[in-house]
Write a protein that holds these residues in place. Structure first.
Motif, PDB file in Angstrom:
ATOM      1  N   SER A  99       0.843  -1.185   0.000  1.00  8.24           N
ATOM      2  CA  SER A  99       0.000   0.000   0.000  1.00  8.24           C
ATOM      3  C   SER A  99       0.882   1.239   0.000  1.00  8.24           C
ATOM      4  O   SER A  99       2.114   1.153   0.118  1.00  8.24           O
ATOM      5  CB  SER A  99      -0.933   0.002   1.221  1.00  8.24           C
ATOM      6  OG  SER A  99      -0.185   0.053   2.427  1.00  8.24           O
ATOM      7  N   ARG A 117      -0.250  -2.007   4.560  1.00  6.76           N
ATOM      8  CA  ARG A 117      -0.876  -3.229   4.073  1.00  6.76           C
ATOM      9  C   ARG A 117      -0.090  -3.782   2.895  1.00  6.76           C
ATOM     10  O   ARG A 117       0.620  -3.038   2.209  1.00  6.76           O
ATOM     11  CB  ARG A 117      -2.335  -2.966   3.659  1.00  6.76           C
ATOM     12  CG  ARG A 117      -3.217  -2.520   4.814  1.00  6.76           C
ATOM     13  CD  ARG A 117      -4.658  -2.320   4.365  1.00  6.76           C
ATOM     14  NE  ARG A 117      -5.521  -1.962   5.488  1.00  6.76           N
ATOM     15  CZ  ARG A 117      -6.830  -1.801   5.411  1.00  6.76           C
ATOM     16  NH1 ARG A 117      -7.438  -1.963   4.232  1.00  6.76           N
ATOM     17  NH2 ARG A 117      -7.535  -1.494   6.479  1.00  6.76           N
ATOM     18  N   LEU A 174      -2.794  -2.637  -5.429  1.00 11.57           N
ATOM     19  CA  LEU A 174      -3.654  -1.880  -4.539  1.00 11.57           C
ATOM     20  C   LEU A 174      -3.848  -0.463  -5.054  1.00 11.57           C
ATOM     21  O   LEU A 174      -2.991   0.081  -5.756  1.00 11.57           O
ATOM     22  CB  LEU A 174      -3.051  -1.844  -3.130  1.00 11.57           C
ATOM     23  CG  LEU A 174      -3.138  -3.137  -2.312  1.00 11.57           C
ATOM     24  CD1 LEU A 174      -2.282  -3.031  -1.062  1.00 11.57           C
ATOM     25  CD2 LEU A 174      -4.587  -3.447  -1.944  1.00 11.57           C
ATOM     26  N   THR A 180      -4.827   3.161   3.536  1.00 13.97           N
ATOM     27  CA  THR A 180      -5.286   1.828   3.938  1.00 13.97           C
ATOM     28  C   THR A 180      -6.323   1.348   2.929  1.00 13.97           C
ATOM     29  O   THR A 180      -7.521   1.310   3.207  1.00 13.97           O
ATOM     30  CB  THR A 180      -5.894   1.857   5.353  1.00 13.97           C
ATOM     31  OG1 THR A 180      -6.932   2.832   5.398  1.00 13.97           O
ATOM     32  CG2 THR A 180      -4.834   2.177   6.385  1.00 13.97           C
ATOM     33  N   CYS A 188      -8.554  -2.980  -5.176  1.00 15.90           N
ATOM     34  CA  CYS A 188      -7.376  -3.399  -5.920  1.00 15.90           C
ATOM     35  C   CYS A 188      -7.750  -3.678  -7.368  1.00 15.90           C
ATOM     36  O   CYS A 188      -8.929  -3.858  -7.707  1.00 15.90           O
ATOM     37  CB  CYS A 188      -6.719  -4.625  -5.286  1.00 15.90           C
ATOM     38  SG  CYS A 188      -7.636  -6.157  -5.479  1.00 15.90           S
TER      39      CYS A 188
END
Length: 523
Positions: free
Chosen positions: A76, A81, A116, A122, A126
């Motif tokens: 991310s 992430r 992503l 966050t 995707c």
């Protein structure tokens, strides 16, 4: 120093293999935005995160539901992430710090690549590119999908209705399609098998522009540079093309709305092509006209000044590096192993490549030091010369040199708190919450087991037995000490028990001595 230690004319690109990483069989790699962490997907379904500064493993994600090979890993924006796509058709979203699984979703086709959304810290949205169906937008939170159009024939008027929880059955012949987000994720650039680049608004699933590449060859890879200024495509005609992005970095949709308004009187197809010409402009083409190499995993350097591509030939681990002007500046030749993936470090001139055997090779620059930078009167010698010292060289106050007063203000306060901004990142890319390093997670120490022994017996030549203390752990693991060649020491009490070596038959015959039925123990 009056000059840089490193010669600036050497070129800021890697040259030699500095090191290699080994952990299972690694298949794909991805750097975080700072280049401090390297994620690698393995053939057993695990995802390993390397601390790139120490070359040690910082964390390992293992999903008990996934045992298939990982096909793609993606960070991310701020590293909180990581998305893992696997050959068992699964997409798994992990929390990097906690090491916990956030979401998991199974598609109808194996995702060859998953990215992503770059506009969120966050993300749960995707872009997945399956093996034999059209790319799709996947919402891992609601477990819904929206299939993207790959040509105008899929939409009729350029608009495709969102398809929720429905996938292509793959009945029609379909080649894998490449797609990627732009810098801020408001548009998707899709390269299809007809040699067209489609500019798609992924929220409305609407084609907003079309750019046809010369020759109309199948587009295998499509990727943006870090700053979003250039777009790279890799086609089946063995050519890498660089396009300049003419849209503004931000609010690309707003600029497309203005273009639609200006070209409203034209036919729908002609308007889409006219819009495409005002979005992308062909900048450069790269190819090897002699060997006609097919390219694999091409990408930009962190600053966008270099273009790199790996050879797709079997048994070759060659990496080609061009400058943005189109000149081939370096060919890196690695081991006799096929190259399957590579990535350029976001900040430093380092390239990381993955071989077919699962090793990760780190290519770095072979620096040549410029020793004349240490002092203005420093002289480099080609060979040893006899040094003749001056008469006053070691005097306390030499007459030939005068000590100059320092211009440094000793009363000035020095700021040790403010961190200078990295020129490789824009102000909008900076974040105090960005994860640059992972906290150490040491493994618990195994308590030492003292005073716990098992008894092992071994028969001697005359049928007698000797007793020796062996640790219980060694006995269970089958790692027994070779008592014939090394003494055994007992930890308890600080007493050393030594076992004498058994005399050979020749010595016994010469001395007419028979071994005793009991082993002597000396303290």
């Amino acid at each position: 120093m009056n000059a840089p230690i490193i010669d600036p004319l050497q070129g800021d690109f890697p040259e030699v293999i500095e090191e290699y990483l080994e952990h299972g069989v690694m298949k794909c790699i991805a750097f975080n935005r700072r280049g401090t962490l390297l994620a690698a997907g393995c053939s057993d379904g695990t995802c390993v995160i390397w601390d790139f500064e120490t070359r040690g493993i910082a964390k390992e994600f293992r999903d008990k539901d996934c045992v298939a090979a990982v096909t793609s890993v993606c960070w991310s924006k701020y590293g909180h992430r990581i998305l893992v796509a696997a050959a068992d058709k699964s997409l798994t979203l992990w929390d990097v710090v906690k090491g916990e699984k956030i979401a998991r979703m199974t598609l109808e086709q194996t995702p060859l690549q998953a990215r992503l959304h770059p506009g969120s810290s966050t993300p749960h949205i995707c872009l997945a590119c399956p093996l034999s169906s059209a790319p799709m937008i996947v919402d891992l939170q609601t477990e819904t999908t929206a299939v993207l159009p790959v040509s105008l024939s899929d939409t009729g008027n350029g608009v495709a209705p969102p398809v929720r929880n429905k996938f292509s059955d793959g009945s029609a012949p379909f080649t894998p399609t490449a797609a990627c987000f732009n810098k801020y994720g408001d548009l998707v650039y899709l390269g299809n098998s007809k040699g067209d680049i489609l500019i798609i608004d992924h929220k409305s699933i609407q084609i907003r522009g079309i750019v046809s590449i010369p020759g109309g060859a199948v587009i295998k890879n499509i990727v943006f540079s870090r700053n979003g200024q250039y777009l790279l495509t890799n086609s089946n005609d063995r050519t890498i093309r660089i396009y300049e992005n003419l849209l503004p970095p931000k609010d690309g949709l707003t600029a497309l709305d203005k273009l639609d308004h200006e070209l409203a009187e034209q036919d729908e197809v002609e308007k889409l092509k006219a819009v495409g010409l005002k979005c992308l402009a062909l900048f450069r083409e790269f190819q090897d006209s002699i060997t006609r190499v097919q390219w694999k995993a091409p990408c930009f350097s962190g600053d966008g000044e270099w273009v790199v591509g790996g050879s797709a030939s079997k048994g070759e681990h060659k990496i080609y590096i061009w400058d943005r002007a189109g000149h081939l500046v370096k060919i890196l030749e690695g081991p006799k192993e096929a190259l399957i993936d590579l990535a350029w470090h976001p900040v430093h001139p380092i390239v990381v490549s993955v071989s077919l055997t699962g090793l990760v090779y780190i290519w770095a620059k072979d620096y040549t030091e410029n020793w004349s930078a240490f002092a203005p009167d420093f002289k480099e010698l080609e060979e040893n010369e006899e040094y003749v010292e001056r008469e006053d060289e070691f005097d306390l106050v030499p007459e030939t040199e005068k000590v100059k007063d320092s211009d440094v203000n000793e009363d000035e306060e020095i700021d040790i708190v403010t961190v200078e901004k990295d020129s490789a990142f824009s102000d909008s890319d900076m974040s105090q919450e960005e994860i640059r390093f992972l906290p150490p997670d040491p493994s618990p120490d195994i308590p030492e087991q003292q005073d716990r022994h098992v008894v092992s017996t071994s028969k001697l030549g005359d049928g007698s037995q000797s007793v020796s203390p062996i640790s219980e752990e060694a006995g269970q693991n089958g790692h027994l000490t070779n008592h014939e060649s090394s003494p055994l020491e007992e930890d308890s009490g600080g007493t050393s028990l030594k076992r004498k070596r058994k005399p050979s038959e020749k010595v016994l015959d010469s001395e007419n001595v028979r071994p005793s039925s009991k082993m002597k123990v000396s303290r």
